[in-house]
Design an enzyme around this catalytic site. Sequence first.
Site, short mmCIF file in Angstrom:
data_model
loop_
_atom_site.label_atom_id
_atom_site.label_comp_id
_atom_site.label_asym_id
_atom_site.label_seq_id
_atom_site.Cartn_x
_atom_site.Cartn_y
_atom_site.Cartn_z
N TYR A 144 39.71 -4.37 -3.11
CA TYR A 144 39.81 -5.45 -4.21
C TYR A 144 40.90 -6.39 -3.81
O TYR A 144 42.04 -6.01 -3.62
CB TYR A 144 40.09 -4.49 -5.64
CG TYR A 144 40.30 -5.55 -6.89
CD1 TYR A 144 41.63 -5.53 -7.37
CD2 TYR A 144 39.48 -6.12 -7.50
CE1 TYR A 144 41.64 -6.25 -8.42
CE2 TYR A 144 39.46 -6.79 -8.36
CZ TYR A 144 40.87 -6.99 -9.25
OH TYR A 144 40.97 -7.80 -10.04
N ASP A 239 45.96 -8.49 2.83
CA ASP A 239 46.18 -8.30 1.42
C ASP A 239 47.27 -7.07 1.16
O ASP A 239 46.78 -6.08 1.14
CB ASP A 239 44.92 -8.00 0.45
CG ASP A 239 45.31 -8.15 -0.94
OD1 ASP A 239 44.17 -8.12 -1.64
OD2 ASP A 239 46.47 -8.04 -1.37
N LYS A 267 52.91 -7.95 -7.05
CA LYS A 267 53.41 -6.88 -7.82
C LYS A 267 55.03 -6.68 -7.62
O LYS A 267 55.75 -7.33 -8.07
CB LYS A 267 52.60 -5.55 -7.17
CG LYS A 267 51.15 -5.58 -7.66
CD LYS A 267 50.43 -4.30 -7.22
CE LYS A 267 48.76 -4.60 -7.42
NZ LYS A 267 48.45 -4.16 -8.69
P1 KE4 Z 1 46.59 -9.35 -9.77
O1 KE4 Z 1 45.73 -10.60 -10.02
O2 KE4 Z 1 46.19 -8.34 -10.57
O3 KE4 Z 1 48.04 -9.49 -9.92
O4 KE4 Z 1 46.33 -8.74 -8.19
C1 KE4 Z 1 45.03 -8.63 -7.82
C2 KE4 Z 1 45.06 -7.80 -6.59
C3 KE4 Z 1 44.97 -8.15 -5.22
N1 KE4 Z 1 45.06 -7.53 -4.33
C4 KE4 Z 1 45.21 -6.01 -4.41
C5 KE4 Z 1 45.32 -5.34 -3.14
C6 KE4 Z 1 45.33 -5.52 -5.72
O5 KE4 Z 1 45.57 -4.15 -5.73
C7 KE4 Z 1 45.25 -6.22 -6.96
C8 KE4 Z 1 45.48 -5.75 -7.94
N2 KE4 Z 1 45.36 -4.42 -8.29
C9 KE4 Z 1 44.85 -3.75 -9.64
C10 KE4 Z 1 44.99 -2.31 -9.39
N3 KE4 Z 1 45.05 -1.73 -8.31
C11 KE4 Z 1 45.60 -4.46 -10.84
C12 KE4 Z 1 45.38 -3.66 -12.10
C13 KE4 Z 1 44.43 -4.62 -13.15
O6 KE4 Z 1 43.33 -4.99 -12.62
O7 KE4 Z 1 44.91 -4.23 -14.07
#
Ligand code: KE4
Length: 431
Positions: A144, A239, A267
């Site tokens: 993701y 990523d 993060k």
């Molecule tokens: P954000 O747009 O949520 O800050 O990041 C997206 C993203 C991109 N790449 C990786 C590897 C990620 O894990 C994420 C977002 N992670 C999720 C949970 N694993 C965020 C939690 C949520 O969607 O509320």
Amino acid sequence: MNTDNSKSYFTKAQTVIPGGVNSPVRACKSVGCDPLFVKKAIGSKIMDVDDNEFIDFVCSWGPMILGHNHPKVVAAIEEALANGTSYGAPTPLEIELAEQVINAFPSMDKVRFVSSGTEATMSAIRLARGYTGKKVVVKFDGCYHGHADSFLVQAGSGVITLGIPGSPGVPDDIVKNTISIPYNDFETLEKTLSDESLEIACVIIEPVAGNMGVVPPADGFLQKLRELTSKHNIVLIFDEVITGFRLALGGAQSRFGITPDMTCLGKIIGGGLPVGAYGGKQEIMAQIAPEGPVYQAGTLSGNPLAMAAGVATLQTLSEPGFYERLEQKAESFASELKKLADKYLPGQTTLNRIGSMMTNFFNPGPVVDFKSAMKSDTELYGQFFREMLAGGIWLAPSQFEAAFISDAQSEKDLAQALEMTESSFKKIKKL
Ligand code: KE4
């Protein structure tokens, strides 16, 4: 456990916010309960609006590696706050955080800050397309990269065929330029990347997958990926939104000794405030506006409060012994967890761990890709989640996420979590 206040907040939230939450996974739909609303979090603990206290293993989905409200991070934010909250103009803090990131990630000559991981990955693939003049993006099933249209393809749909939308609202003609192939599948990787007719601009990968649960790369997989992308002039994007500053100061790329062309971060680098980043080699980054023609912008990019939180966080985790301490805690916790699983659920679980991120799959295993991860017993995970929550342990409300060890979790916290795990394992029953 009294959850009356959470229940009334959730009822009210659903009248003004879709699903009552601002990110779907928080709704706890896949674990059969309603979300608890949070009042505050300090150190390793998170408290809900009914004054229930939990040991936090979600860590805000990764950012809170130091634990919540670390004094150095709070002090840095307070200091920045005294000077204002947002200017829409450059500040010295952005240079400081950029230098910290580039020092930790030698693969990056330059870095651009944005406000989320999604913005980072979305911008990175636009830049890769602009830099190469090619259109196709290759990703991996189960990885993701945020919710930008190009990434929302049906998993498994694109095994060398073009992507099928994974969500309503995503036009076919966007995802037709995205191919999703199985993680850790050497043969499909070679076949896809060697097909020059596909005109592949970039490959984006979670070097350690965290979004199908934790799935590490097979031995040699990242090396093979690097070799093939170099050979076929394809931009390799790591990523590292989860793994950056999580698996090591230099992220997964330092742990595995691979140099990608671009890296996405998020993060941890915001220390709990909204920060994403993408960076890479000078010749690629020079293509980004205003230096180059590829456009990307953001009102709150480089926000001073977020930069201050990021700088203080990276300073703190750069202190000698930080990662060794985290690794030791994670290793001993995981080994005790595995002993309990082998005792109470023999042959029914698989523990995947790397560094301070892990997933205990309710799955005989091995769990090596999206297909095998999807065989997990999510109903059993739901029972486990609810038992642990009732026992004061805050886990991810999904089998397909990571549990994180933080520097704030004490030996007592971890012992308590293992005690609750044993009691939960005894109670849950396969349906
Ligand atoms: P954000 O747009 O949520 O800050 O990041 C997206 C993203 C991109 N790449 C990786 C590897 C990620 O894990 C994420 C977002 N992670 C999720 C949970 N694993 C965020 C939690 C949520 O969607 O509320």
